[in-house]
Scaffold this motif. Structure first.
Motif, mmCIF file in Angstrom:
data_model
loop_
_atom_site.group_PDB
_atom_site.id
_atom_site.type_symbol
_atom_site.label_atom_id
_atom_site.label_comp_id
_atom_site.label_asym_id
_atom_site.label_seq_id
_atom_site.Cartn_x
_atom_site.Cartn_y
_atom_site.Cartn_z
ATOM 1 N N VAL A 251 10.803 -5.757 4.039
ATOM 2 C CA VAL A 251 9.343 -5.702 4.057
ATOM 3 C C VAL A 251 8.984 -4.519 4.940
ATOM 4 N N GLU A 252 8.523 -3.467 4.339
ATOM 5 C CA GLU A 252 8.203 -2.278 5.133
ATOM 6 C C GLU A 252 7.083 -1.490 4.482
ATOM 7 N N GLU A 253 6.331 -0.881 5.325
ATOM 8 C CA GLU A 253 5.195 -0.084 4.845
ATOM 9 C C GLU A 253 5.706 1.065 3.990
ATOM 10 N N ASP A 254 5.094 1.254 2.860
ATOM 11 C CA ASP A 254 5.487 2.349 1.987
ATOM 12 C C ASP A 254 4.300 3.288 1.853
ATOM 13 N N ARG A 255 4.367 4.379 2.589
ATOM 14 C CA ARG A 255 3.197 5.272 2.596
ATOM 15 C C ARG A 255 3.318 6.380 1.574
ATOM 16 N N THR A 256 4.434 6.412 0.871
ATOM 17 C CA THR A 256 4.624 7.527 -0.048
ATOM 18 C C THR A 256 3.887 7.281 -1.365
ATOM 19 N N VAL A 257 3.388 8.335 -1.930
ATOM 20 C CA VAL A 257 2.764 8.248 -3.252
ATOM 21 C C VAL A 257 3.882 8.385 -4.281
ATOM 22 N N LYS A 258 3.955 7.462 -5.228
ATOM 23 C CA LYS A 258 5.057 7.487 -6.195
ATOM 24 C C LYS A 258 4.658 8.154 -7.509
ATOM 25 N N SER A 259 3.380 8.132 -7.794
ATOM 26 C CA SER A 259 2.957 8.811 -9.017
ATOM 27 C C SER A 259 1.477 9.137 -8.925
ATOM 28 N N VAL A 260 1.070 10.108 -9.716
ATOM 29 C CA VAL A 260 -0.360 10.434 -9.800
ATOM 30 C C VAL A 260 -0.717 10.521 -11.276
ATOM 31 N N GLY A 261 -1.928 10.147 -11.612
ATOM 32 C CA GLY A 261 -2.276 10.193 -13.017
ATOM 33 C C GLY A 261 -3.771 10.160 -13.260
ATOM 34 N N ARG A 262 -4.113 10.436 -14.479
ATOM 35 C CA ARG A 262 -5.506 10.376 -14.920
ATOM 36 C C ARG A 262 -5.509 9.836 -16.349
ATOM 37 N N GLU A 263 -6.569 9.150 -16.717
ATOM 38 C CA GLU A 263 -6.695 8.773 -18.125
ATOM 39 C C GLU A 263 -8.147 8.786 -18.542
ATOM 40 N N ILE A 264 -8.368 8.878 -19.826
ATOM 41 C CA ILE A 264 -9.733 8.939 -20.328
ATOM 42 C C ILE A 264 -9.848 8.099 -21.593
#
Ligand code: TTP
Ligand code: MG
Length: 382
Positions: A251-264
Motif C-alpha cells: 500500500v503506497e502512494e503512487d504519484r506517477t501519471v501512467k497515461s494521458v488521453g483525450r476523447e470526443i
C-alpha cells in the motif's frame, strides 16, 4: 453488520491489515447531500439525457436508480428510457474533487505512516495497525462514523490481509457495507467467486480461461500452473498467486501519471474520414499537451473507437523508443483508426491515449504496476 468467518474470531491477525474504503454511489451521493429532497429517489449523474436524445453516458447513479437497471457507462438515452422520472444531473467534478480531498484526508489519518494509497476519486487502500480482527473492525467503524458525521456520506469497507482480499471484500455488501475476511478464511472466501473478481481479469482473459475449463477462482487455483504460464506468460503466475489469495503488493502512494488521453463524442455519428482525421489531429494535440504537462515521454499509443450502437474497440501500438513527438501520435493514431473507417458504420466517439510513460530525464521506466488502478489524466471534450 460486519461479516466474518466464525472460526477466526479468536485468532489474532498474523500479518498486515489492509482496508479498502470505497464511497457508495459517490457522485450521486454528493448530489443528494446538497439536494436532500432527492434522498431515496432515483438520481442519475452524467450527460444531459435530452428527453432520450442525449448522447453521453451515465457517470453513476443512486442505488434507487440501479433498481431500474441503470449503471455507470450506460448510454444516457437508455437510462432515460429505463427511468424517465429519475432526476438527471450534470457532472460537477470540481465539487466531487473537493469532497474527495476531504475524505482522503480523513482516511489518511487512520493509516500507518506512508501506508496510504488513493486509487481513485472515491477509493483508497489503508494499511492500519491492528492486532486483532476486533481492532480492525473498530477502525473501520470509526472511519465510517467520521465520514458520515463530517460529509453525510456512507462508504463500504473491506478488510483483509492484502489488497486483493480487501478490494474484493469491499464490494460484498454495498452500500454501507463492512466485510472482514480473516486470514484463515481467504481461500473459502475466494474459491466460489468468478475469475473476473480478480483485478486484471477482464472479458478477454475470462473467455480464454473458460476455454480451458476455468470459470471460478477455485478452478484457477487448482489449474496446472505450467499450463497457465505457457498460455499467459508472467501474468499466468500472477493470476495463479492471486487465485491462491497471495498478493504482496504494498500500500503506497503512487504519484506517477501512467497515461494521458483525450476523447470526443461527435455531435452526430459520422463516417466522414475528413471529420474523423481532423478530430484525431485535435485529440492528438490535446493529448500531447497533457503529456508535456506531466513531463513525460510515451512509448504506446492507443485509440478507442465507438460505433453507433455502442460497439467499442481499442487498438494499441508500441514503438521501440520513448518519444514526445506529436506528429508520431497523429500518424500512429490515424493508422490504428484506419481499420475502422470505410466500414459503412458511423463513429460515435473517438479517443487517443498515450501510455508506457517515462518521466523526461528519468533513469527508469514507469511501469503499469499491478494492484493499483491506473492513475490517468483523461479529459473529455465535447
Ligand atoms: P465507483 O466507486 O466505481 O462507483 P460509485 O461510487 O458511483 O458506486 P459504488 O457504490 O458501486 O461504489 O466510481 C466512483 C465514481 O467515479 C462514481 O461515483 C462516478 C465516477 N465514475 C464515472 O464517472 N464513470 C464510470 O464509468 C465509473 C465506474 C465511475
Ligand atoms: Mg464507489
Amino acid at each position: 453488520m460486519a461479516r466474518r468467518c466464525a472460526i477466526s474470531r479468536r485468532l489474532r491477525l498474523r500479518s498486515r491489515t489492509i482496508l479498502l474504503v470505497d464511497m457508495d454511489s459517490f457522485f450521486s451521493s454528493v448530489e443528494t447531500v446538497r439536494h436532500p429532497e432527492l434522498v431515496g429517489l432515483p438520481v442519475v449523474v452524467g450527460a444531459d439525457p435530452k428527453e432520450g436524445a442525449g448522447r453521453g453516458v451515465v457517470s453513476t447513479c443512486s442505488y434507487e436508480a440501479r433498481e431500474y437497471g441503470i449503471h455507470s457507462g450506460m448510454p444516457i438515452s437508455k437510462a432515460y428510457r429505463l427511468c424517465p422520472d429519475a432526476t438527471f444531473l450534470p457532472v460537477a467534478m470540481a465539487l466531487y474533487q473537493s469532497v474527495s480531498g476531504r475524505i482522503m484526508r480523513i482516511l489518511r489519518s487512520f493509516a500507518c505512516v506512508d501506508k496510504f494509497q488513493r486509487v481513485s476519486i472515491d477509493e483508497a487502500f489503508l494499511d492500519v495497525k491492528a492486532n486483532t480482527l476486533e481492532d480492525a473492525i473498530g477502525i473501520a467503524r470509526e472511519i465510517k462514523e467520521e465520514i458520515l458525521e463530517k460529509e453525510k456520506l456512507t462508504c463500504s469497507i473491506g478488510i483483509g490481509l492484502n489488497k486483493l482480499v480487501a478490494k474484493i471484500a469491499s464490494d460484498m455488501e454495498k452500500p454501507d457495507g463492512l466485510t472482514v475476511v480473516a486470514p484463515d478464511c481467504v481461500q473459502e472466501f475466494l474459491d466460489p467467486m468468478p475469475v473476473t473478481k480478480i483485478p486484471g481479469i477482464g472479458k478477454k482473459t475470462e473467455q480464454m480461461l473458460k476455454g480451458i475449463g476455468v470459470t471460478t477462482i477455485h478452478e484457477l487455483r487448482e489449474h496446472d500452473l505450467r499450463r497457465l504460464v505457457s498460455r499467459f506468460g508472467k501474468w499466468g503466475y500472477r493470476m495463479h498467486a492471486l487465485a491462491c489469495g497471495i498478493d504482496g503488493s504494498a500500500v503506497e502512494e503512487d504519484r506517477t501519471v501512467k497515461s494521458v488521453g483525450r476523447e470526443i463524442t461527435f455531435d452526430e455519428d459520422t463516417s466522414d474520414p475528413d471529420v474523423i482525421y481532423d478530430s484525431i489531429d485535435a485529440l492528438a494535440d490535446g493529448t500531447h499537451k497533457a503529456l508535456l504537462n506531466a513531463g513525460c515521454l510515451f512509448r504506446t499509443v492507443s485509440v478507442k473507437v465507438r460505433f453507433e450502437g455502442f460497439d467499442t474497440h481499442t487498438r494499441a501500438r508500441s514503438i521501440g523508443f520513448m518519444s514526445s513527438d506529436p506528429e508520431l501520435v497523429k500518424r500512429i493514431s490515424k493508422e490504428l483508426v484506419g481499420e475502422f473507417i470505410g466500414k459503412n458504420k458511423k463513429l460515435r466517439l473517438i479517443g487517443i491515449r498515450l501510455s508506457n510513460l517515462r518521466v523526461m530525464g528519468a533513469e527508469s521506466e514507469i511501469g503499469d504496476g499491478m494492484g493499483a488502478r491506473q492513475t490517468s489524466i483523461y479529459e473529455f471534450i465535447g
